[in-house]
Design a protein around this motif. Structure first.
Motif: not given
Length: 110
Positions: A57-61, A75-78, A89-91
């Motif tokens: 929900e936080f990331i969205g796309d 989730f790949l965070i780039e 916040e995501l963590i």
């Protein structure tokens, strides 16, 4: 290709107010922990966060990818890896949703 220590250090420096963040070397790559709870991996100098509903929900796309062959998608965070507030916040919200690690069994002495 193994991840380099500079990238690992960069990721650790980006995270604030999400517990004690540590990295442990695993098979040439790194597991990333918050207060002893694994929440992500660094593989091939890319950050992967365990999927959670609140993280989604936080990331969205979201972009999902397997950190190594045969792994479930993370989730790949780039794009936002340099956004310290967003990443922290995501963590924080992801770690809240992840289960507490099971205690390790003691090895039997012979």
């Amino acid at each position: 290709m193994a991840s380099d220590q500079k990238f690992v250090d960069f990721v650790l420096e980006q995270v604030e107010n999400a517990g004690e963040i540590t990295a442990k070397k695993m098979f040439g790559e790194y597991g990333i922990y918050s207060d002893g709870k694994i929440f992500g991996l660094i593989c091939d100098n890319k950050l992967f966060i365990k999927p959670t509903n609140s993280g989604r929900e936080f990331i969205g796309d979201i972009v999902e990818a397997a950190p190594y062959p045969g792994a479930k998608p993370f989730f790949l965070i780039e794009d936002k890896i340099e956004d310290r507030g967003w990443l922290s916040e995501l963590i924080r919200i992801s770690v809240k949703e992840l289960p507490v690690p099971k205690p390790k069994k003691k090895k039997k002495q012979s």
